[in-house]
Design a protein around this motif. Structure first.
Motif, PDB file in Angstrom:
ATOM      1  N   LEU A  69      11.286 -10.977   8.397  1.00  0.00           N
ATOM      2  CA  LEU A  69      10.266 -11.777   7.711  1.00  0.00           C
ATOM      3  C   LEU A  69       9.059 -12.007   8.617  1.00  0.00           C
ATOM      4  CD1 LEU A  69       9.666 -13.482   5.109  1.00  0.00           C
ATOM      5  CD2 LEU A  69      10.604 -15.434   6.355  1.00  0.00           C
ATOM      6  N   ALA A  70       9.338 -12.396   9.872  1.00  0.00           N
ATOM      7  CA  ALA A  70       8.253 -12.672  10.821  1.00  0.00           C
ATOM      8  C   ALA A  70       7.442 -11.419  11.139  1.00  0.00           C
ATOM      9  CB  ALA A  70       8.832 -13.265  12.101  1.00  0.00           C
ATOM     10  N   LEU A  71       8.131 -10.314  11.354  1.00  0.00           N
ATOM     11  CA  LEU A  71       7.429  -9.072  11.692  1.00  0.00           C
ATOM     12  C   LEU A  71       6.649  -8.507  10.510  1.00  0.00           C
ATOM     13  CD1 LEU A  71      10.059  -7.284  13.961  1.00  0.00           C
ATOM     14  CD2 LEU A  71       7.921  -8.352  14.663  1.00  0.00           C
ATOM     15  N   ASP A  72       7.220  -8.605   9.301  1.00  0.00           N
ATOM     16  CA  ASP A  72       6.507  -8.116   8.121  1.00  0.00           C
ATOM     17  C   ASP A  72       5.247  -8.943   7.867  1.00  0.00           C
ATOM     18  OD1 ASP A  72       8.179  -5.999   7.651  1.00  0.00           O
ATOM     19  OD2 ASP A  72       9.320  -6.967   6.051  1.00  0.00           O
ATOM     20  N   ALA A  73       5.345 -10.256   8.040  1.00  0.00           N
ATOM     21  CA  ALA A  73       4.157 -11.113   7.909  1.00  0.00           C
ATOM     22  C   ALA A  73       3.175 -10.802   9.032  1.00  0.00           C
ATOM     23  CB  ALA A  73       4.563 -12.581   7.947  1.00  0.00           C
ATOM     24  N   GLY A  74       3.721 -10.562  10.229  1.00  0.00           N
ATOM     25  CA  GLY A  74       2.878 -10.262  11.380  1.00  0.00           C
ATOM     26  C   GLY A  74       2.049  -9.001  11.210  1.00  0.00           C
ATOM     27  N   LYS A  75       2.581  -8.042  10.440  1.00  0.00           N
ATOM     28  CA  LYS A  75       1.832  -6.806  10.193  1.00  0.00           C
ATOM     29  C   LYS A  75       0.528  -7.107   9.453  1.00  0.00           C
ATOM     30  CE  LYS A  75       5.040  -4.546   7.950  1.00  0.00           C
ATOM     31  NZ  LYS A  75       5.844  -3.494   7.310  1.00  0.00           N
ATOM     32  N   GLY A  76       0.618  -7.923   8.418  1.00  0.00           N
ATOM     33  CA  GLY A  76      -0.579  -8.283   7.662  1.00  0.00           C
ATOM     34  C   GLY A  76      -1.548  -9.093   8.505  1.00  0.00           C
ATOM     35  N   LYS A 115       8.577  -4.832  -1.220  1.00  0.00           N
ATOM     36  CA  LYS A 115       7.805  -5.449  -2.303  1.00  0.00           C
ATOM     37  C   LYS A 115       6.555  -6.160  -1.798  1.00  0.00           C
ATOM     38  CE  LYS A 115      11.841  -5.772  -5.251  1.00  0.00           C
ATOM     39  NZ  LYS A 115      12.854  -6.647  -5.872  1.00  0.00           N
ATOM     40  N   GLY A 116       6.477  -6.337  -0.489  1.00  0.00           N
ATOM     41  CA  GLY A 116       5.215  -6.767   0.110  1.00  0.00           C
ATOM     42  C   GLY A 116       4.967  -8.249   0.235  1.00  0.00           C
ATOM     43  N   VAL A 117       5.922  -9.099  -0.107  1.00  0.00           N
ATOM     44  CA  VAL A 117       5.652 -10.540  -0.136  1.00  0.00           C
ATOM     45  C   VAL A 117       5.319 -11.095   1.246  1.00  0.00           C
ATOM     46  CG1 VAL A 117       6.556 -12.818  -0.733  1.00  0.00           C
ATOM     47  CG2 VAL A 117       7.062 -10.854  -2.199  1.00  0.00           C
ATOM     48  N   ILE A 182       1.620  -7.226  -6.156  1.00  0.00           N
ATOM     49  CA  ILE A 182       2.890  -7.964  -6.042  1.00  0.00           C
ATOM     50  C   ILE A 182       3.623  -7.953  -7.387  1.00  0.00           C
ATOM     51  CG2 ILE A 182       3.918 -10.243  -5.681  1.00  0.00           C
ATOM     52  CD1 ILE A 182       3.047  -8.955  -3.078  1.00  0.00           C
ATOM     53  N   PHE A 183       2.893  -8.167  -8.477  1.00  0.00           N
ATOM     54  CA  PHE A 183       3.521  -8.146  -9.806  1.00  0.00           C
ATOM     55  C   PHE A 183       4.082  -6.762 -10.115  1.00  0.00           C
ATOM     56  CE2 PHE A 183       2.136 -12.331 -10.616  1.00  0.00           C
ATOM     57  CZ  PHE A 183       2.681 -12.751 -11.825  1.00  0.00           C
ATOM     58  N   TRP A 184       3.333  -5.725  -9.776  1.00  0.00           N
ATOM     59  CA  TRP A 184       3.775  -4.348 -10.023  1.00  0.00           C
ATOM     60  C   TRP A 184       5.057  -4.055  -9.268  1.00  0.00           C
ATOM     61  CZ3 TRP A 184       1.549   0.562  -7.383  1.00  0.00           C
ATOM     62  CH2 TRP A 184       2.116   1.708  -7.978  1.00  0.00           C
ATOM     63  N   ARG A 185       5.123  -4.472  -8.003  1.00  0.00           N
ATOM     64  CA  ARG A 185       6.294  -4.215  -7.185  1.00  0.00           C
ATOM     65  C   ARG A 185       7.509  -5.035  -7.648  1.00  0.00           C
ATOM     66  NH1 ARG A 185       6.676   0.226  -4.882  1.00  0.00           N
ATOM     67  NH2 ARG A 185       7.856  -0.541  -3.090  1.00  0.00           N
ATOM     68  N   HIS A 186       7.257  -6.085  -8.434  1.00  0.00           N
ATOM     69  CA  HIS A 186       8.344  -6.925  -8.942  1.00  0.00           C
ATOM     70  C   HIS A 186       8.654  -6.651 -10.416  1.00  0.00           C
ATOM     71  CE1 HIS A 186       7.682  -9.215  -5.240  1.00  0.00           C
ATOM     72  NE2 HIS A 186       8.834  -9.820  -5.461  1.00  0.00           N
ATOM     73  N   ALA A 187       8.264  -5.478 -10.907  1.00  0.00           N
ATOM     74  CA  ALA A 187       8.463  -5.157 -12.331  1.00  0.00           C
ATOM     75  C   ALA A 187       9.921  -5.295 -12.756  1.00  0.00           C
ATOM     76  CB  ALA A 187       7.962  -3.743 -12.624  1.00  0.00           C
ATOM     77  N   ALA A 188      10.842  -4.777 -11.944  1.00  0.00           N
ATOM     78  CA  ALA A 188      12.273  -4.869 -12.280  1.00  0.00           C
ATOM     79  C   ALA A 188      12.745  -6.314 -12.267  1.00  0.00           C
ATOM     80  CB  ALA A 188      13.094  -4.035 -11.299  1.00  0.00           C
ATOM     81  N   ASN A 189      12.239  -7.094 -11.295  1.00  0.00           N
ATOM     82  CA  ASN A 189      12.598  -8.516 -11.228  1.00  0.00           C
ATOM     83  C   ASN A 189      12.105  -9.269 -12.450  1.00  0.00           C
ATOM     84  OD1 ASN A 189      11.869  -7.498  -8.272  1.00  0.00           O
ATOM     85  ND2 ASN A 189      13.507  -9.017  -8.073  1.00  0.00           N
TER      86      ASN A 189
END
Length: 204
Positions: A69-76, A115-117, A182-189
């Protein structure tokens, strides 16, 4: 209301370079790397097969999930921060958008990413931290009420352009695009939410 997007003052070649840098930073598959380093197996064979922190948590390692979570946020955050420091707001928005694209469609994983959150939050905090804070509060409030991680992410995604429209119009256009992604990546959800079949936080 001011302008709905930044003034593109940097040369196209400069923006193109930061688009590439942002994409490459975003495409680093943090979850996959951490899972392998910590001996947790191949994320593609676990749970949903997703590379994000939620699926890393399904390995049973909260430490690995928190680190992802920290590293994925850190990328952005890193993509935006570097572009802002070296160029300016226009490059910051381009790099931030491409960091999210990189996470969702990483070249190293056959363009099948997360999913990019978390990266979305990193971009928000890097560009306009109050929008990031508002989106985070929206996520926490929705999660506390619904216990649904995907619904919380969708509400947070909506909160970003709403907040931008009210107080930071120069990032409004980008926030709309990121929200749509984000909505597109969560289509299945979304389909599972509508059917009442989405798994709640903490539920096996």
């Amino acid at each position: 209301m001011g302008r709905m997007m930044p003034e593109l003052v940097s040369p196209a070649t400069t923006l193109g370079l930061w688009a590439l840098i942002g994409y490459l930073i975003g495409s680093v598959p943090s979850g996959v790397i951490i899972a392998k380093l910590m001996g947790l197996g191949n994320l593609r064979d676990i749970g949903s097969g997703n590379i994000g922190a939620t699926n890393v948590l399904r390995t049973g390692s909260k430490k690995a999930a928190a680190l992802t979570l920290a590293l994925d946020a850190g990328k952005g955050l890193a993509a935006v921060g570097l572009a802002l420091a070296f160029v300016g707001p226009d490059a910051g928005q381009v790099a931030g958008f491409m960091a999210l694209i990189g996470h969702c469609f990483p070249v190293w994983l056959g363009f099948r990413g997360g999913k990019g959150v978390a990266t979305f939050y990193g971009v928000l905090f890097g560009l306009v931290w109050p929008i990031g804070l508002i989106a985070a509060i929206a996520w926490l409030a929705t999660a506390a009420i619904s216990r649904l991680s995907s619904l919380s992410a969708l509400v947070a995604a909506i909160a970003a352009p709403v907040a931008a429209f009210i107080g930071w119009p120069d990032v409004f256009f980008l926030m709309v695009v990121l929200c749509a992604l984000i909505f597109w990546r969560h289509a299945a959800n979304i389909r599972r939410l509508m059917a009442g079949e989405e798994t709640k936080i903490g539920q096996k």
